[in-house]
Design a protein around this motif. Structure first.
Motif, PDB file in Angstrom:
ATOM      1  N   ASP A 151      47.903  44.142  41.664  1.00 23.15           N
ATOM      2  CA  ASP A 151      48.262  44.665  42.977  1.00 23.15           C
ATOM      3  C   ASP A 151      49.375  43.842  43.615  1.00 23.15           C
ATOM      4  O   ASP A 151      50.330  44.388  44.185  1.00 23.15           O
ATOM      5  CB  ASP A 151      47.046  44.663  43.911  1.00 23.15           C
ATOM      6  CG  ASP A 151      46.012  45.714  43.534  1.00 23.15           C
ATOM      7  OD1 ASP A 151      46.323  46.592  42.710  1.00 23.15           O
ATOM      8  OD2 ASP A 151      44.892  45.649  44.064  1.00 23.15           O
ATOM      9  N   SER A 163      44.673  52.333  50.955  1.00 23.03           N
ATOM     10  CA  SER A 163      44.044  52.340  49.639  1.00 23.03           C
ATOM     11  C   SER A 163      42.524  52.312  49.680  1.00 23.03           C
ATOM     12  O   SER A 163      41.904  51.682  50.545  1.00 23.03           O
ATOM     13  CB  SER A 163      44.544  51.147  48.814  1.00 23.03           C
ATOM     14  OG  SER A 163      44.377  49.935  49.535  1.00 23.03           O
ATOM     15  N   PRO A 197      39.073  51.321  47.166  1.00 23.24           N
ATOM     16  CA  PRO A 197      38.858  50.172  46.266  1.00 23.24           C
ATOM     17  C   PRO A 197      39.413  50.351  44.860  1.00 23.24           C
ATOM     18  O   PRO A 197      39.799  49.352  44.238  1.00 23.24           O
ATOM     19  CB  PRO A 197      37.328  50.039  46.252  1.00 23.24           C
ATOM     20  CG  PRO A 197      36.902  50.550  47.580  1.00 23.24           C
ATOM     21  CD  PRO A 197      37.832  51.689  47.885  1.00 23.24           C
ATOM     22  N   ASP A 224      46.212  48.355  45.916  1.00 23.41           N
ATOM     23  CA  ASP A 224      46.032  47.947  47.302  1.00 23.41           C
ATOM     24  C   ASP A 224      47.318  48.134  48.107  1.00 23.41           C
ATOM     25  O   ASP A 224      48.408  47.772  47.647  1.00 23.41           O
ATOM     26  CB  ASP A 224      45.619  46.475  47.357  1.00 23.41           C
ATOM     27  CG  ASP A 224      45.510  45.973  48.786  1.00 23.41           C
ATOM     28  OD1 ASP A 224      44.596  46.425  49.490  1.00 23.41           O
ATOM     29  OD2 ASP A 224      46.356  45.155  49.190  1.00 23.41           O
ATOM     30  N   THR A 225      47.185  48.708  49.305  1.00 27.47           N
ATOM     31  CA  THR A 225      48.347  48.877  50.184  1.00 27.47           C
ATOM     32  C   THR A 225      48.200  48.119  51.496  1.00 27.47           C
ATOM     33  O   THR A 225      49.114  48.149  52.322  1.00 27.47           O
ATOM     34  CB  THR A 225      48.583  50.364  50.502  1.00 27.47           C
ATOM     35  OG1 THR A 225      47.407  50.900  51.139  1.00 27.47           O
ATOM     36  CG2 THR A 225      48.928  51.158  49.256  1.00 27.47           C
TER      37      THR A 225
END
Length: 207
Positions: free
Chosen positions: A33, A57, A59, A63-64
């Motif tokens: 990520d 995002s 899980p 991820d953002t």
């Protein structure tokens, strides 16, 4: 001649990718990520945009949250989507921070409408699109609801997809209403998609 129903094939691939992502050790996911985010932040398309449209995002997704926070540090406006109840449409709302989000449909964090401004114009923006997988032409395997394809069909800004290298395929099944992205960013590479670039050029000519 009877046409092939690709829906079961797509659903099987969705399940396979979800299982793989769930089995990814947390430390490996966090490392991937971070590398994806750093590659995206170095894109000239990101550096030039004034408005970032991005999903929040889940899980099992890239991820953002770190991207959202960094974009705000960089002085960009950030907007995230909210699904419109009873439809397959979504709207984007400007957020000032993660505190403007709350769990909504499907458990996804979405903007609280009472606190956020709905966007109707998307000039000088970059849209980051979620997917379970992308192919080399920029087509995506989503979750099957069609929210992003409907939005992207009328969106004229730059579009980038983010996914894990393991989920980058040479070819995915797609239909005539599917919208390709221009760039795909993984933890190992940045792919320029043929179909996505051609789509953007056609849009530029219509302006």
């Amino acid at each position: 001649m009877q046409s092939l129903d690709i829906r079961p094939l797509k659903q099987r691939l969705r399940n396979e990718i979800k299982d793989w992502r769930r089995s990814l050790p947390p430390e490996k996911k966090a490392s991937a990520d971070q590398r994806i985010t750093q590659r995206l932040l170095r894109l000239k398309e990101y550096q030039a945009c004034k408005l970032l449209l991005t999903y929040v995002s889940l899980p099992i997704e890239v991820d953002t949250l770190a991207l959202i926070q960094q974009a705000q540090i960089d002085g960009k406006q950030v907007a995230v989507p909210r699904c419109v109840e009873g439809t397959r449409q979504m709207e984007f709302y400007l957020i000032q921070g993660l505190e403007d989000l709350a769990p909504q449909m499907f458990g996804v964090l979405e903007p609280v409408r009472e606190r956020c401004e709905r966007l109707e114009r998307f000039e000088e923006s970059l849209c980051v699109v979620p997917a379970l997988a992308y192919d080399h032409a920029g087509y995506r395997l989503g979750y099957g609801a069609g929210y992003y394809d409907r939005f992207l069909s009328g969106y004229q800004g730059k579009v980038v997809g983010i996914t894990y290298q393991k989920n980058l395929r040479r070819h995915l099944w797609h239909g005539r209403f599917d919208v390709p992205v221009e760039l795909v960013v993984t933890e190992k590479r940045i792919l320029v998609s043929r179909a996505g670039v051609l789509r953007h050029k056609r849009q530029e000519k219509r302006k």
